[in-house]
Design a protein around this motif. Structure first.
Motif, PDB file in Angstrom:
ATOM      1  N   VAL A 184     -26.655   1.313 -22.435  1.00  0.00           N
ATOM      2  CA  VAL A 184     -25.815   0.164 -22.748  1.00  0.00           C
ATOM      3  C   VAL A 184     -25.481  -0.635 -21.491  1.00  0.00           C
ATOM      4  O   VAL A 184     -25.218  -1.845 -21.545  1.00  0.00           O
ATOM      5  CB  VAL A 184     -24.518   0.624 -23.460  1.00  0.00           C
ATOM      6  N   LEU A 185     -25.519   0.021 -20.317  1.00  0.00           N
ATOM      7  CA  LEU A 185     -25.168  -0.656 -19.068  1.00  0.00           C
ATOM      8  C   LEU A 185     -26.215  -1.673 -18.642  1.00  0.00           C
ATOM      9  O   LEU A 185     -25.939  -2.519 -17.784  1.00  0.00           O
ATOM     10  CB  LEU A 185     -24.993   0.379 -17.951  1.00  0.00           C
ATOM     11  N   LEU A 186     -27.396  -1.612 -19.212  1.00  0.00           N
ATOM     12  CA  LEU A 186     -28.464  -2.542 -18.831  1.00  0.00           C
ATOM     13  C   LEU A 186     -28.370  -3.858 -19.590  1.00  0.00           C
ATOM     14  O   LEU A 186     -29.135  -4.778 -19.332  1.00  0.00           O
ATOM     15  CB  LEU A 186     -29.831  -1.896 -19.065  1.00  0.00           C
ATOM     16  N   ARG A 187     -27.416  -3.961 -20.499  1.00  0.00           N
ATOM     17  CA  ARG A 187     -27.182  -5.193 -21.255  1.00  0.00           C
ATOM     18  C   ARG A 187     -25.842  -5.789 -20.825  1.00  0.00           C
ATOM     19  O   ARG A 187     -24.972  -5.075 -20.319  1.00  0.00           O
ATOM     20  CB  ARG A 187     -27.168  -4.907 -22.750  1.00  0.00           C
ATOM     21  N   PRO A 188     -25.654  -7.088 -21.024  1.00  0.00           N
ATOM     22  CA  PRO A 188     -24.356  -7.689 -20.693  1.00  0.00           C
ATOM     23  C   PRO A 188     -23.218  -7.005 -21.443  1.00  0.00           C
ATOM     24  O   PRO A 188     -23.410  -6.444 -22.532  1.00  0.00           O
ATOM     25  CB  PRO A 188     -24.514  -9.155 -21.138  1.00  0.00           C
ATOM     26  N   VAL A 189     -22.044  -7.038 -20.850  1.00  0.00           N
ATOM     27  CA  VAL A 189     -20.862  -6.446 -21.475  1.00  0.00           C
ATOM     28  C   VAL A 189     -20.645  -7.060 -22.856  1.00  0.00           C
ATOM     29  O   VAL A 189     -20.681  -8.278 -23.022  1.00  0.00           O
ATOM     30  CB  VAL A 189     -19.620  -6.674 -20.593  1.00  0.00           C
ATOM     31  N   ASP A 190     -20.451  -6.191 -23.835  1.00  0.00           N
ATOM     32  CA  ASP A 190     -20.123  -6.609 -25.198  1.00  0.00           C
ATOM     33  C   ASP A 190     -18.625  -6.404 -25.388  1.00  0.00           C
ATOM     34  O   ASP A 190     -18.141  -5.272 -25.436  1.00  0.00           O
ATOM     35  CB  ASP A 190     -20.919  -5.774 -26.206  1.00  0.00           C
ATOM     36  N   GLU A 191     -17.902  -7.505 -25.469  1.00  0.00           N
ATOM     37  CA  GLU A 191     -16.443  -7.402 -25.530  1.00  0.00           C
ATOM     38  C   GLU A 191     -15.986  -6.553 -26.707  1.00  0.00           C
ATOM     39  O   GLU A 191     -14.985  -5.832 -26.620  1.00  0.00           O
ATOM     40  CB  GLU A 191     -15.827  -8.797 -25.608  1.00  0.00           C
ATOM     41  N   ALA A 192     -16.716  -6.623 -27.812  1.00  0.00           N
ATOM     42  CA  ALA A 192     -16.283  -5.894 -29.004  1.00  0.00           C
ATOM     43  C   ALA A 192     -16.286  -4.390 -28.780  1.00  0.00           C
ATOM     44  O   ALA A 192     -15.431  -3.667 -29.308  1.00  0.00           O
ATOM     45  CB  ALA A 192     -17.183  -6.259 -30.189  1.00  0.00           C
ATOM     46  N   LEU A 220     -34.391  12.752  -3.233  1.00  0.00           N
ATOM     47  CA  LEU A 220     -33.593  11.658  -3.791  1.00  0.00           C
ATOM     48  C   LEU A 220     -33.843  11.515  -5.286  1.00  0.00           C
ATOM     49  O   LEU A 220     -32.921  11.255  -6.059  1.00  0.00           O
ATOM     50  CB  LEU A 220     -33.935  10.337  -3.097  1.00  0.00           C
ATOM     51  N   GLY A 221     -35.097  11.671  -5.683  1.00  0.00           N
ATOM     52  CA  GLY A 221     -35.450  11.512  -7.089  1.00  0.00           C
ATOM     53  C   GLY A 221     -35.465  10.051  -7.501  1.00  0.00           C
ATOM     54  O   GLY A 221     -35.158   9.147  -6.714  1.00  0.00           O
ATOM     55  N   PRO A 222     -35.809   9.787  -8.757  1.00  0.00           N
ATOM     56  CA  PRO A 222     -35.859   8.407  -9.246  1.00  0.00           C
ATOM     57  C   PRO A 222     -34.481   7.752  -9.199  1.00  0.00           C
ATOM     58  O   PRO A 222     -33.467   8.405  -9.449  1.00  0.00           O
ATOM     59  CB  PRO A 222     -36.346   8.555 -10.694  1.00  0.00           C
ATOM     60  N   ALA A 223     -34.482   6.473  -8.888  1.00  0.00           N
ATOM     61  CA  ALA A 223     -33.221   5.739  -8.836  1.00  0.00           C
ATOM     62  C   ALA A 223     -32.840   5.235 -10.217  1.00  0.00           C
ATOM     63  O   ALA A 223     -33.690   4.799 -11.002  1.00  0.00           O
ATOM     64  CB  ALA A 223     -33.338   4.561  -7.867  1.00  0.00           C
ATOM     65  N   LEU A 224     -31.548   5.293 -10.528  1.00  0.00           N
ATOM     66  CA  LEU A 224     -31.035   4.689 -11.749  1.00  0.00           C
ATOM     67  C   LEU A 224     -30.933   3.179 -11.560  1.00  0.00           C
ATOM     68  O   LEU A 224     -30.549   2.714 -10.491  1.00  0.00           O
ATOM     69  CB  LEU A 224     -29.649   5.246 -12.079  1.00  0.00           C
ATOM     70  N   PRO A 225     -31.262   2.391 -12.571  1.00  0.00           N
ATOM     71  CA  PRO A 225     -31.172   0.934 -12.416  1.00  0.00           C
ATOM     72  C   PRO A 225     -29.729   0.470 -12.317  1.00  0.00           C
ATOM     73  O   PRO A 225     -28.829   1.055 -12.935  1.00  0.00           O
ATOM     74  CB  PRO A 225     -31.839   0.395 -13.684  1.00  0.00           C
ATOM     75  N   GLU A 226     -29.519  -0.567 -11.533  1.00  0.00           N
ATOM     76  CA  GLU A 226     -28.202  -1.185 -11.471  1.00  0.00           C
ATOM     77  C   GLU A 226     -27.818  -1.703 -12.856  1.00  0.00           C
ATOM     78  O   GLU A 226     -28.630  -2.290 -13.565  1.00  0.00           O
ATOM     79  CB  GLU A 226     -28.207  -2.356 -10.493  1.00  0.00           C
ATOM     80  N   PRO A 227     -26.578  -1.493 -13.275  1.00  0.00           N
ATOM     81  CA  PRO A 227     -26.122  -2.113 -14.513  1.00  0.00           C
ATOM     82  C   PRO A 227     -26.171  -3.635 -14.427  1.00  0.00           C
ATOM     83  O   PRO A 227     -26.238  -4.220 -13.338  1.00  0.00           O
ATOM     84  CB  PRO A 227     -24.672  -1.625 -14.636  1.00  0.00           C
ATOM     85  N   HIS A 228     -26.132  -4.277 -15.580  1.00  0.00           N
ATOM     86  CA  HIS A 228     -26.049  -5.737 -15.622  1.00  0.00           C
ATOM     87  C   HIS A 228     -24.827  -6.172 -14.806  1.00  0.00           C
ATOM     88  O   HIS A 228     -23.783  -5.498 -14.812  1.00  0.00           O
ATOM     89  CB  HIS A 228     -25.907  -6.209 -17.075  1.00  0.00           C
ATOM     90  N   PRO A 229     -24.906  -7.290 -14.070  1.00  0.00           N
ATOM     91  CA  PRO A 229     -23.798  -7.680 -13.182  1.00  0.00           C
ATOM     92  C   PRO A 229     -22.458  -7.866 -13.881  1.00  0.00           C
ATOM     93  O   PRO A 229     -21.410  -7.751 -13.246  1.00  0.00           O
ATOM     94  CB  PRO A 229     -24.287  -8.979 -12.543  1.00  0.00           C
ATOM     95  N   SER A 230     -22.467  -8.133 -15.172  1.00  0.00           N
ATOM     96  CA  SER A 230     -21.195  -8.314 -15.874  1.00  0.00           C
ATOM     97  C   SER A 230     -20.367  -7.031 -15.876  1.00  0.00           C
ATOM     98  O   SER A 230     -19.131  -7.075 -15.924  1.00  0.00           O
ATOM     99  CB  SER A 230     -21.441  -8.784 -17.312  1.00  0.00           C
ATOM    100  N   TRP A 231     -21.028  -5.859 -15.794  1.00  0.00           N
ATOM    101  CA  TRP A 231     -20.285  -4.601 -15.740  1.00  0.00           C
ATOM    102  C   TRP A 231     -19.544  -4.458 -14.424  1.00  0.00           C
ATOM    103  O   TRP A 231     -18.383  -4.037 -14.387  1.00  0.00           O
ATOM    104  CB  TRP A 231     -21.237  -3.417 -15.929  1.00  0.00           C
ATOM    105  N   MET A 232     -20.202  -4.823 -13.327  1.00  0.00           N
ATOM    106  CA  MET A 232     -19.565  -4.716 -12.018  1.00  0.00           C
ATOM    107  C   MET A 232     -18.323  -5.599 -11.961  1.00  0.00           C
ATOM    108  O   MET A 232     -17.252  -5.179 -11.496  1.00  0.00           O
ATOM    109  CB  MET A 232     -20.553  -5.124 -10.927  1.00  0.00           C
ATOM    110  N   THR A 233     -18.453  -6.815 -12.445  1.00  0.00           N
ATOM    111  CA  THR A 233     -17.328  -7.748 -12.414  1.00  0.00           C
ATOM    112  C   THR A 233     -16.170  -7.253 -13.267  1.00  0.00           C
ATOM    113  O   THR A 233     -15.009  -7.262 -12.843  1.00  0.00           O
ATOM    114  CB  THR A 233     -17.795  -9.131 -12.901  1.00  0.00           C
TER     115      THR A 233
END
Length: 399
Positions: free
Chosen positions: A213-221, A372-385
Motif C-alpha cells: 500500500v505504501l507504493l501508492r499515494p496516501v488514501d485519506e479514507a 545488505l540484501g535487496p532494497a525495499l522501494p521508497e514509499p510514494h512521497p505523499s507518505w513521507m509528507t
C-alpha cells in the motif's frame, strides 16, 4: 566562441534570449559551460559531504573551466521554494539556482509544478555507465524521473551499533524489545528531518502486514487504519528513547556524535559505508558495526536536478555528468571520503576505470551487497509528507 559572446551579451542586454543548451550536442554544452559559475544548492550538514563537493568543484574547474559554488542547505525545500517564487514572479531566466541535490517529495513537487529543466539525464555521456537494470535510477520515491534528474549515489538503510554494548537485532520488533530493556540507548533525528522520517517509514514497513500500500499515494479514507500500528509502535518506543523522547538530535551528524560520545548504542543511517567512514576519520570507535533487520531496508538513489530557469544549465549538466564519472563514483564509494553506493555498472567500465574500484577497502563496518540484501522501494512521497506532519503533532518537541 560566438555562442559564448552571445550568452554574455544576453546577460547584459534586457530582452535578449538564448536557447537552452541541447544535452544531445555535448560539444556545444562544453563550449557554453566554460566560464560559467554553477550554484549547487545541496545539504551542507556533513563536513565529509562538503569536502566531496569541494573536490568536485576543483575537478570541473580544472577540466572544463566551470566554477562550482556550494550553497549549503539545511532543508532542500528552501531551494524548491526559491525556484517557485521566481516562477511566480515571472523570472523564467537567470534564476539563482543552477543545480539541486534533490529527492522524493521535493522532486515530485518540482516536476508537477514544471520547475525542472530537461529531460537531460539520459543524454549525458556518462549515462552509458549507469546500472539502469540494477539501481533505482529511473524512479524517485515511485515517481518516474523521465530524465529530469540525474543519479549520483545510492543508499540503503542500515543500523549502526556499538558491538561493545549490544548485538544485531533481528527485526523492528526486536528493536522495540531491546529499547525497552535498555532505555535511553536509542534515538533518531527529529522529523521532518529526512533521516528521522526515514526511520518512521522503516518502522511502518516493519509493522504492516501488506506494505505494498505504501507504493501508492496516501488514501485519506484508509490512512488512519493503515498507520495505526505505527503509532502503537512509537507509543511503546518513545518513552524508552534517549532523553525519554523529550528531545531528539536535529540531524544525522548530531546522532552520530551521540553514538561517538557513548550516549547511545544504536543509530540509523542511510549510507551503508557511513560507519566505516566515521571510524576511518576518527568520529566513531572501531567497535561500531552495522546490521539490517529481517525483511530488508529502504533503499534509494540521490539525484541532482536543474531548475527550469537556471542561469548556467550547461555548467550544471557538466557537473552532473562528472558526478557519473568513474573517478567521482570511486571517490564517493571510498569510506575514507563518503562511503556512498555507486550508481554505475562496474562491468561496463573499461579496465583502467574498473581498477579504481578494485582497490577500495569498504571498511570494517560495511556490509557486503549480499549481507545488505535487496532494497525495499521508497514509499510514494505523499507518505513521507503525511507521516512526518502527523509525527510532529503527536511527538514533536521544541529541542
Amino acid at each position: 566562441m560566438l555562442k559564448t559572446l552571445i550568452a554574455a551579451a544576453a546577460a547584459l542586454v534586457p530582452g535578449w534570449a538564448v536557447a537552452d543548451p541541447d544535452p544531445a550536442d555535448w560539444a556545444s554544452v562544453l563550449e557554453a559551460a566554460r566560464g560559467q559559475t554553477v550554484y549547487w544548492n545541496a545539504w551542507g550538514g556533513s563536513p565529509v559531504t562538503n569536502d566531496f563537493i569541494a573536490w568536485v568543484g576543483r575537478r570541473v574547474a580544472e577540466d572544463h573551466g566551470v566554477t562550482l559554488e556550494h550553497v549549503k542547505l539545511s532543508d532542500t525545500a528552501d531551494a524548491v521554494a526559491r525556484v517557485l517564487a521566481e516562477k511566480q514572479a515571472g523570472q523564467d531566466k537567470g534564476g539563482a539556482i543552477d543545480l539541486i541535490w534533490i529527492n522524493g517529495p521535493n522532486f515530485a513537487a518540482m516536476k508537477e509544478a514544471g520547475l525542472l529543466f530537461g529531460p537531460f539525464a539520459e543524454q549525458l555521456p556518462n549515462w552509458a555507465l549507469v546500472d539502469v537494470a540494477g539501481k533505482p535510477v529511473r524512479a524517485d520515491f515511485t515517481v518516474p524521473t523521465d530524465g529530469m534528474e540525474s543519479p549520483w549515489a545510492t543508499a540503503q538503510v542500515v543500523f549502526m551499533y556499538d558491538s561493545a554494548d549490544m548485538a544485531p537485532l533481528a527485526d523492528m520488533g526486536a528493536l522495540l524489545d531491546w529499547a525497552q530493556a535498555n532505555p535511553g540507548r536509542f534515538t533518531y533525528p527529529q522529523p521532518p528531518d529526512f533521516l528521522g522520517t526515514t526511520f518512521l517509514k522503516q518502522a511502518l514497513y516493519g509493522v504492516l502486514d501488506d506494505p505494498s500500500v505504501l507504493l501508492r499515494p496516501v488514501d485519506e479514507a484508509g490512512y488512519d487504519d493503515i498507520v495505526a500500528p505505527l503509532w502503537a509502535y512509537l507509543d511503546a518506543l518513545t518513552p524508552n528513547l534517549w532523553r525519554q523522547g523529550r528531545a531528539y538530535p536535529q540531524t544525522g551528524p548530531r546522532q552520530i556524535q551521540l553514538l561517538a560520545d557513548g550516549e547511545i548504542s544504536l543509530a540509523i543511517s542511510f549510507s551503508p559505508g557511513e560507519a566505516s567512514a566515521a571510524i576511518a576519520n576518527g568520529q566513531l570507535p572501531d567497535t561500531v558495526r552495522t546490521f539490517v533487520p529481517a525483511g530488508g531496508t529502504i533503499g534509494n538513489a540521490s539525484f541532482v536536478a536543474i531548475p527550469y530557469n537556471a542561469t548556467a544549465p550547461a555548467g550544471a549538466m557538466v557537473v552532473a555528468n562528472f558526478l557519473l564519472s568513474a573517478q567521482a563514483q570511486a571517490r564517493a564509494l571510498d569510506p575514507a571520503n563518503l562511503g556512498y553506493g555507486t550508481v554505475l555498472d562496474l562491468g561496463a567500465l573499461p579496465d583502467g576505470e574498473r581498477a579504481l574500484f578494485d582497490g577500495i577497502d569498504l571498511g570494517i563496518a560495511t556490509l557486503s551487497p549480499a549481507e545488505l540484501g535487496p532494497a525495499l522501494p521508497e514509499p510514494h512521497p505523499s507518505w513521507m509528507t503525511r507521516i512526518a506532519a502527523d509525527w510532529v503533532g503527536r511527538y514533536g518537541v521544541a529541542n
